[in-house]
Design a protein around this motif. Sequence first.
Motif: not given
Length: 175
Positions: A24-30
């Motif tokens: 999941e790409r959004w976890i990189s933002w996390v």
Amino acid sequence: MEEAEVPLEQAHEQVHHSAEHSGERWISWVALSTALLAVLAAIAGLLSGKHANEAMMSQIEAANRWAYYQAKGIKAAVLDAKMSLGGAAQEQDRTRAERYQEEQHEIEKEARSKETEAKSNFHQHEIVARGVTMFQIAIAIAAISALTKRRRFWGVSLIFGLAGCVFLILGWVAH
């Protein structure tokens, strides 16, 4: 006093690990937001510690000024007793007594100024320490978000991070 420590390195590492191994790409933002929150927490911790140290130093200086004030008062009382018991007071003694009183007044102003400075610094410390707490909570919730893969926890984390920023700014500008 020491600066507030931010013991959340393990949570920060878990977020980065989840970001690397998750599809999941959004976890990189996390992970990125967690790194930013950790930097802000470190800055807030240093600033909080600085204000705590300044408050303590000002309070010590105020106590020193009050001790000096009392010493001048004792000298004036001894001189007053000498003038009372000795009969006719000499001009030199009266001049010294007036000087002691003037010095005491100046010392009192300095002591009160240091006390005010100490209170101001401690108030700033308290505000910034709240920011440190908000950043720590935000990092912990971001870790929960990455581990459980629930975006809404990340949103809550960002809200706590924003609250930490507000406290950091308030502490920076408070006088």
